[in-house]
Motif scaffolding. Structure first.
Motif, mmCIF file in Angstrom:
data_model
loop_
_atom_site.group_PDB
_atom_site.id
_atom_site.type_symbol
_atom_site.label_atom_id
_atom_site.label_comp_id
_atom_site.label_asym_id
_atom_site.label_seq_id
_atom_site.Cartn_x
_atom_site.Cartn_y
_atom_site.Cartn_z
ATOM 1 N N ALA A 70 -20.671 -1.693 56.745
ATOM 2 C CA ALA A 70 -19.948 -0.947 55.776
ATOM 3 C C ALA A 70 -19.085 -0.344 56.144
ATOM 4 N N LYS A 71 -18.136 -0.255 55.682
ATOM 5 C CA LYS A 71 -16.410 0.033 56.453
ATOM 6 C C LYS A 71 -16.380 1.889 57.022
ATOM 7 N N ASN A 72 -17.407 2.616 56.013
ATOM 8 C CA ASN A 72 -17.380 4.185 55.887
ATOM 9 C C ASN A 72 -19.035 4.927 56.635
ATOM 10 N N GLY A 73 -19.367 3.711 57.843
ATOM 11 C CA GLY A 73 -20.746 4.099 57.560
ATOM 12 C C GLY A 73 -21.736 4.100 57.126
ATOM 13 N N VAL A 74 -23.173 4.406 57.580
ATOM 14 C CA VAL A 74 -24.916 4.500 56.749
ATOM 15 C C VAL A 74 -25.259 5.509 57.485
ATOM 16 N N SER A 75 -25.660 6.065 55.807
ATOM 17 C CA SER A 75 -26.290 7.246 56.925
ATOM 18 C C SER A 75 -27.918 7.112 56.663
ATOM 19 N N ALA A 76 -28.708 7.738 58.259
ATOM 20 C CA ALA A 76 -29.865 7.239 57.321
ATOM 21 C C ALA A 76 -30.947 7.481 56.331
ATOM 22 N N LEU A 77 -30.458 8.018 55.344
ATOM 23 C CA LEU A 77 -30.838 8.333 53.947
ATOM 24 C C LEU A 77 -30.571 6.743 52.983
ATOM 25 N N GLU A 78 -29.850 6.510 53.165
ATOM 26 C CA GLU A 78 -28.874 5.365 53.037
ATOM 27 C C GLU A 78 -30.240 4.070 53.242
ATOM 28 N N LEU A 79 -30.027 4.362 54.432
ATOM 29 C CA LEU A 79 -30.690 3.447 55.146
ATOM 30 C C LEU A 79 -32.383 3.238 54.641
ATOM 31 N N MET A 80 -32.867 4.544 55.045
ATOM 32 C CA MET A 80 -33.904 4.580 54.154
ATOM 33 C C MET A 80 -34.133 3.612 52.511
ATOM 34 N N ARG A 81 -32.960 4.173 51.993
ATOM 35 C CA ARG A 81 -33.746 3.302 50.737
ATOM 36 C C ARG A 81 -33.289 2.269 50.328
ATOM 37 N N SER A 82 -32.303 1.634 50.998
ATOM 38 C CA SER A 82 -31.679 -0.145 51.037
ATOM 39 C C SER A 82 -33.218 -0.514 51.591
ATOM 40 N N LEU A 83 -33.815 0.209 52.848
ATOM 41 C CA LEU A 83 -35.368 -0.711 53.911
ATOM 42 C C LEU A 83 -36.070 -0.488 53.368
ATOM 43 N N GLY A 84 -36.911 0.927 52.515
ATOM 44 C CA GLY A 84 -37.961 1.028 52.009
ATOM 45 C C GLY A 84 -39.016 1.547 53.533
ATOM 46 N N ILE A 85 -38.539 2.189 54.228
ATOM 47 C CA ILE A 85 -38.560 2.748 55.580
ATOM 48 C C ILE A 85 -38.622 4.525 55.603
ATOM 49 N N SER A 86 -39.595 4.836 56.414
ATOM 50 C CA SER A 86 -39.113 6.325 55.998
ATOM 51 C C SER A 86 -38.072 6.679 56.714
ATOM 52 N N TRP A 87 -37.240 7.925 56.437
ATOM 53 C CA TRP A 87 -35.644 8.657 56.768
ATOM 54 C C TRP A 87 -36.199 8.234 58.794
ATOM 55 N N ARG A 88 -36.901 9.462 58.897
ATOM 56 C CA ARG A 88 -37.144 9.033 60.624
ATOM 57 C C ARG A 88 -36.999 7.872 61.292
ATOM 58 N N ALA A 89 -37.731 6.437 60.506
ATOM 59 C CA ALA A 89 -37.517 5.488 61.486
ATOM 60 C C ALA A 89 -36.015 4.718 60.983
#
Ligand code: ZN
Length: 170
Positions: free
Chosen positions: A85-104
């Motif tokens: 990612a050129k502009n960084g990835v938010s925890a929220l995007e990772l949560m959605r892409s990886l199917g894990i909790s926001w905290r994880a």
């Protein structure tokens, strides 16, 4: 993404990649340095038992992935997403892409960023170095620019080299 998934889409592929990086010249006991082991599985995870001192270790011990309940496929995909990612990835995007909790997702992101930082810590910038200061955050309304409440100041430095094709430095 298809290329990435064809190489690191399964747990076995990720384990094999990690094994190649950890024990480039074959198994090496972290306790006594012996180079023979027996591999057996406890649950899903392969354990390596040293044939000399019987010390047990896993591929994850001493790495970023130690003590994580997430599969390596999740970690590898997170590393791919963060580094691409050129502009960084938010925890929220990772949560959605990886199917894990926001905290994880948040913990995973911070562990990966810390590892990247440690990797770069000894790097010395040389030649042409450009430095600038900037401010991060500050969602509260009010004073703008330098000194605004809630903003975190930081300095960034990059080493730039001339473009081999004669264009702008990059
Ligand atoms: Zn040993």
């Amino acid at each position: 993404m298809p290329d990435f998934l064809s190489q690191y889409g399964t747990e076995a592929q990720c384990e094999s990649a990690l094994e190649k990086v950890r024990w480039r010249d074959g198994f090496r006991c972290p306790q006594c340095g012996h180079d023979h082991c027996t591999v057996f599985c406890r649950g899903q995870q392969p354990l390596y038992q040293c044939s000399a001192c019987h010390h047990q270790t896993s591929l994850q011990v001493g790495t970023l992935f130690q003590a994580s309940k997430l599969p390596l496929t999740t970690w590898f995909l997170a590393i791919y997403l963060i580094t691409q990612a050129k502009n960084g990835v938010s925890a929220l995007e990772l949560m959605r892409s990886l199917g894990i909790s926001w905290r994880a997702a948040w913990r995973l992101k911070h562990k990966i960023l810390r590892a990247m930082l440690e990797q770069e810590a000894d790097r010395v910038l040389r030649g042409r170095v450009e430095v600038d200061d900037a401010y991060l955050g500050g969602t509260r309304s009010g004073k703008r620019g330098r000194g605004a409440a809630g903003k975190r100041p930081f300095v960034i430095a990059v080493e730039t080299r001339p473009d081999p094709e004669g264009g702008l430095p990059h």
